[in-house]
Write a protein that holds these residues in place. Structure first.
Motif, PDB file in Angstrom:
ATOM      1  N   LEU A  16       0.914  -1.087   0.061  1.00 32.98           N
ATOM      2  CA  LEU A  16       0.264  -0.082  -0.122  1.00 32.98           C
ATOM      3  C   LEU A  16       0.913   1.298   0.058  1.00 32.98           C
ATOM      4  N   LYS A  17       2.074   1.294   0.560  1.00 27.08           N
ATOM      5  CA  LYS A  17       3.036   2.386   0.610  1.00 27.08           C
ATOM      6  C   LYS A  17       3.603   2.538  -1.001  1.00 27.08           C
ATOM      7  N   THR A  18       3.958   1.189  -1.603  1.00 22.38           N
ATOM      8  CA  THR A  18       4.866   1.507  -2.559  1.00 22.38           C
ATOM      9  C   THR A  18       4.237   1.204  -3.892  1.00 22.38           C
ATOM     10  N   ASP A  19       2.816   0.759  -4.076  1.00 20.85           N
ATOM     11  CA  ASP A  19       2.109   0.283  -5.350  1.00 20.85           C
ATOM     12  C   ASP A  19       1.358   1.245  -5.732  1.00 20.85           C
ATOM     13  N   LEU A  20       1.662   1.726  -6.692  1.00 22.81           N
ATOM     14  CA  LEU A  20       0.650   2.833  -7.389  1.00 22.81           C
ATOM     15  C   LEU A  20      -0.533   2.400  -7.707  1.00 22.81           C
ATOM     16  N   TYR A  21      -0.900   1.192  -8.258  1.00 22.68           N
ATOM     17  CA  TYR A  21      -2.338   0.655  -8.574  1.00 22.68           C
ATOM     18  C   TYR A  21      -3.082   0.738  -7.254  1.00 22.68           C
ATOM     19  N   LEU A  22      -2.602   0.440  -6.245  1.00 20.55           N
ATOM     20  CA  LEU A  22      -3.282   0.281  -4.906  1.00 20.55           C
ATOM     21  C   LEU A  22      -3.730   1.704  -4.316  1.00 20.55           C
ATOM     22  N   ILE A  27      -5.371  -1.424   8.851  1.00 21.79           N
ATOM     23  CA  ILE A  27      -4.638  -1.163   7.584  1.00 21.79           C
ATOM     24  C   ILE A  27      -5.771  -0.903   6.505  1.00 21.79           C
ATOM     25  N   LEU A  28      -7.014  -1.756   6.717  1.00 21.94           N
ATOM     26  CA  LEU A  28      -7.911  -1.470   5.497  1.00 21.94           C
ATOM     27  C   LEU A  28      -8.528  -0.304   5.729  1.00 21.94           C
ATOM     28  N   ASN A  29      -9.047   0.117   6.934  1.00 19.00           N
ATOM     29  CA  ASN A  29      -9.593   1.235   7.536  1.00 19.00           C
ATOM     30  C   ASN A  29      -8.767   2.473   6.928  1.00 19.00           C
ATOM     31  N   THR A  30      -7.698   2.425   7.035  1.00 16.79           N
ATOM     32  CA  THR A  30      -6.733   3.430   6.832  1.00 16.79           C
ATOM     33  C   THR A  30      -6.608   3.719   5.249  1.00 16.79           C
ATOM     34  N   HIS A  31      -6.218   2.704   4.590  1.00 12.69           N
ATOM     35  CA  HIS A  31      -5.793   2.834   3.184  1.00 12.69           C
ATOM     36  C   HIS A  31      -6.975   2.268   2.174  1.00 12.69           C
ATOM     37  N   LEU A  32      -7.670   1.372   2.318  1.00 15.75           N
ATOM     38  CA  LEU A  32      -8.745   0.978   1.647  1.00 15.75           C
ATOM     39  C   LEU A  32     -10.115   1.301   2.147  1.00 15.75           C
ATOM     40  N   THR A  33     -10.241   2.424   2.508  1.00 15.84           N
ATOM     41  CA  THR A  33     -11.462   2.937   3.456  1.00 15.84           C
ATOM     42  C   THR A  33     -12.769   2.694   3.286  1.00 15.84           C
ATOM     43  N   ASN A  34     -13.295   2.644   1.880  1.00 18.68           N
ATOM     44  CA  ASN A  34     -14.515   2.048   1.424  1.00 18.68           C
ATOM     45  C   ASN A  34     -14.674   0.642   1.020  1.00 18.68           C
ATOM     46  N   SER A  35     -13.644  -0.236   1.491  1.00 14.08           N
ATOM     47  CA  SER A  35     -13.828  -1.518   0.971  1.00 14.08           C
ATOM     48  C   SER A  35     -14.434  -2.367   1.647  1.00 14.08           C
ATOM     49  N   LYS A  36     -15.354  -3.280   0.897  1.00 13.80           N
ATOM     50  CA  LYS A  36     -16.259  -4.201   1.320  1.00 13.80           C
ATOM     51  C   LYS A  36     -15.394  -5.349   1.757  1.00 13.80           C
TER      52      LYS A  36
END
Length: 161
Positions: free
Chosen positions: A65-71, A138-147
């Motif tokens: 999540l810190k290095t991959d631009l696609y994420l 981690i999910l709440n911080t970086h992928l906030t709207n993920s199911k």
């Protein structure tokens, strides 16, 4: 595949600027991390990443999540399937949404974050699961709207059809 047991396949036609029309699917296992970027309307797969034999899938996700631009792109929808030992399946005949905490007493771990449910009505049960706190954070911080889904949700989706 490279020396790190990674596979990264990218369709040359994929324009990251069009990511808002795509879905990001992420699967985190105990020793692997995978993700795919797909366009559900055209049924085109643009990017596939898979890393096997990593020490911890959650730590690998945090690192990527810190290095991959696609994420870091904006997506129409983000779905995450995460392995957890904290899962219990309740037959629909006895499942009660208002008694979620009662059902959660059957979960094995005490170090978990939020409770999630996944209705598998086609199979006659509802699954309650909790992710480890670190994964939830981690999910709440970086992928906030993920199911969030249990790790074998894809298998159930295939079996349902």
């Amino acid at each position: 595949m490279n020396n790190n047991n990674n596979i990264l396949l990218i369709d040359p036609a994929f324009d990251p600027a069009s990511s808002s029309a795509c879905n990001l699917l992420v699967k985190v296992g105990t020793d692997h991390l995978s993700y795919a970027i797909i366009n559900k309307e055209t049924k085109q797969v643009y990017v596939v990443f898979d890393q096997q034999e990593c020490e911890d899938g959650t730590l690998k996700l945090a690192e990527r999540l810190k290095t991959d631009l696609y994420l870091a792109l904006a997506y129409q929808e983000v779905k995450t399937a995460v392995h957890t030992d904290n899962v219990v399946s309740i037959p629909n005949e006895v499942y009660n949404e208002t008694s979620l905490n009662t059902h959660a007493k059957f979960l094995t771990g005490v170090n978990h974050g939020n409770l999630y449910t996944q209705s598998l009505s086609h199979f006659g049960f509802t699954t309650i699961f909790a992710l480890p706190k670190a994964t939830d954070q981690i999910l709440n911080t970086h992928l906030t709207n993920s199911k969030r889904y249990q790790h074998n949700a894809g298998l159930f989706a295939l079996a349902e059809k």
